[in-house]
Design an enzyme around this catalytic site. Structure first.
Site, short mmCIF file in Angstrom:
data_model
loop_
_atom_site.label_atom_id
_atom_site.label_comp_id
_atom_site.label_asym_id
_atom_site.label_seq_id
_atom_site.Cartn_x
_atom_site.Cartn_y
_atom_site.Cartn_z
CG HIS A 24 4.16 46.33 79.04
ND1 HIS A 24 4.06 47.68 79.15
CD2 HIS A 24 5.12 46.10 78.12
CE1 HIS A 24 4.90 48.25 78.33
NE2 HIS A 24 5.55 47.32 77.68
CG HIS A 78 13.07 47.34 70.92
ND1 HIS A 78 13.74 47.10 72.10
CD2 HIS A 78 11.81 47.71 71.29
CE1 HIS A 78 12.94 47.33 73.12
NE2 HIS A 78 11.75 47.68 72.65
CD GLU A 80 8.91 45.88 75.37
OE1 GLU A 80 9.33 46.99 75.00
OE2 GLU A 80 8.07 45.71 76.28
CG ASP A 82 6.55 45.01 71.33
OD1 ASP A 82 7.63 44.74 71.87
OD2 ASP A 82 6.16 46.18 71.18
CG HIS A 145 11.43 51.60 75.59
ND1 HIS A 145 10.62 51.03 76.53
CD2 HIS A 145 11.32 50.83 74.52
CE1 HIS A 145 10.00 49.97 76.02
NE2 HIS A 145 10.42 49.85 74.79
CG ASP A 164 9.24 50.43 71.03
OD1 ASP A 164 8.43 49.90 70.25
OD2 ASP A 164 9.71 49.85 72.01
CE1 TYR A 192 4.41 52.85 71.83
CE2 TYR A 192 6.29 54.31 72.04
CZ TYR A 192 5.78 53.05 71.86
OH TYR A 192 6.63 51.98 71.72
CG HIS A 225 4.38 49.95 68.42
ND1 HIS A 225 3.87 48.69 68.46
CD2 HIS A 225 5.42 49.95 69.28
CE1 HIS A 225 4.58 47.95 69.31
NE2 HIS A 225 5.52 48.71 69.82
#
Ligand code: FEO
Length: 392
Positions: A24, A78, A80, A82, A145, A164, A192, A225
């Site tokens: 993104h 989380h 999101e 991914d 986040h 994250d 990051y 990640h």
């Protein structure tokens, strides 16, 4: 990739995405990983999943440890995509007894997947989940986040599964921080932070204080990640302290684009002035540097200098893009200035100044506009601007 044991009976079962190059708008030029963790105890729990195209990879990894249908719990740290993209397939394959998430996670799962009948159970900070010999402690990290974000801490293993936070977009065959080159690891971690977390810096400071107050014993941090921090997680905790305080060095970043090289010449002359003042600086042409890499350099820079020619009474689109992106990430405590060449109207410097003001960057100069191609006198004024920024 094979599953990797992170702690006794705690396994990395995620996927490495060697080919992703854009996340993104963030240049993942060395790929990324989606980390999911499997904890095998009297109850078996899976922490997060992977991006949807990697569901089979995760399932294969799990199969090497246990039969996926034996998984009792799914923990969603989380939402999101991914990390949650594979949740529908995972729930279908596993049939978990419970899916644990934060209250905001419950809402976000509903708004992403529109599924009734998932066995969701909301947990809050301080709630615990006994797996057998291991206990999971939940800690909501709202807006770090996303509103739904939370950490899961395995007390007996001194292991923080951190979603994250503390992550890096970096595809590697290694899984641990002590298996890779430290400076490259910190570079990816800084990138990051600069691109994902910078705007939440005040919340990061609060969270670090909360974790310190809780006196959690942490010897391993497993983010969603990149590499897992083991042995010496203080390296990344200390870095998050510095980055969230937005501590800056005596360093300037000169970010520009150019049409016929006039603004580029100005950029070089500004750099000379900075050099004369003994200030470390980076010249970053937006034709050659991605906005997310510029952000990495901005993270620890005290001065931000932006150059744009005037195009159609405005900024060149690359610089407008950079300023829009930077403004959203809310840098603080910076000084700055603007410069640029023009043909007849010359709005660029004024527009940059407006953006600097909006970002509360302290302007050290009204800005320098030069007509068409800078001559010796014009370049000397650019060098003087560099010196002024350097001395400020
Ligand atoms: Fe890696 Fe916010 O997702």
């Amino acid at each position: 990739m094979l599953p990797v044991e992170v702690k006794p009976k705690v396994y990395w079962v995620g996927a490495v995405d060697w080919n992703i190059r854009d996340f993104h708008g963030y240049s993942t030029y060395k790929g990324s990983t989606y980390n999911a963790y499997l904890v095998v105890d009297e109850k078996i729990a899976l922490f997060d999943t992977v991006k949807r195209p990697f569901f089979e990879t995760m399932l294969e990894n799990i199969r090497k440890i246990v039969d996926p249908s034996k998984i009792d719990y799914l923990v969603v740290n989380h939402v999101e995509m991914d990390h949650s993209g594979s949740i529908p397939e995972t729930i279908a394959a596993v049939g978990p007894e419970k899916v644990f998430c934060s209250s905001m996670g419950e809402k976000a799962l509903g708004e992403h997947f529109h599924q009734d009948g998932w066995p969701l159970q909301v947990v809050r900070s301080g709630d615990t989940l006994r797996l057998g010999t291991k206990t999971v402690h939940f800690l909501e990290t709202r807006m770090l986040h996303w509103p739904d974000s939370m950490f899961s801490y395995l007390a007996e293993d001194r292991l923080l599964i951190s979603s994250d936070a503390f992550g890096q977009h970096w595809a590697t065959s290694e899984r641990f921080d002590d298996q890779v080159e430290r400076s490259e690891l910190m570079h990816h971690a800084a990138k990051y932070y600069a691109n994902i977390l910078l705007l939440y810096s005040p919340l990061v400071q609060k969270l670090l204080a909360t974790v310190a107050d809780m006196k959690l014993e942490i010897d391993t941090i497993a983010p969603d990640h990149g590499l897992i921090w083991r042995g010496n997680p203080s390296a990344i905790l200390d870095a998050y302290g510095r980055w969230s305080r937005q501590e800056a060095k005596r360093k300037a970043v000169v970010v520009y684009d150019t049409m016929w090289h006039s603004t580029e010449r100005m950029a070089h002359a500004v750099g000379e002035g900075l050099e004369q003042e003994g200030v470390s600086y980076k010249l970053m042409s937006l034709k050659h540097n991605h906005r997310s890499d510029v952000m990495t350099e901005i993270l620890d820079a005290e001065a931000l200098v932006f150059g744009s020619p005037t195009l159609n009474n405005g900024l060149v689109p690359t610089l407008a893009d950079m300023l829009c992106y930077l403004k959203g990430l809310k840098p603080s405590g910076k000084i700055g200035a603007a410069f640029g060449s023009y043909g007849w109207s010359g709005e660029a410097v004024k527009l940059i100044n407006g953006e600097l003001e909006a970002m509360k960057v302290e302007r050290v100069d009204p800005g320098l506009s030069l007509k068409y191609v800078p001559g010796a006198e014009g370049l000397a004024r650019c060098t003087a601007l560099g010196r002024k920024i350097g001395s400020a």
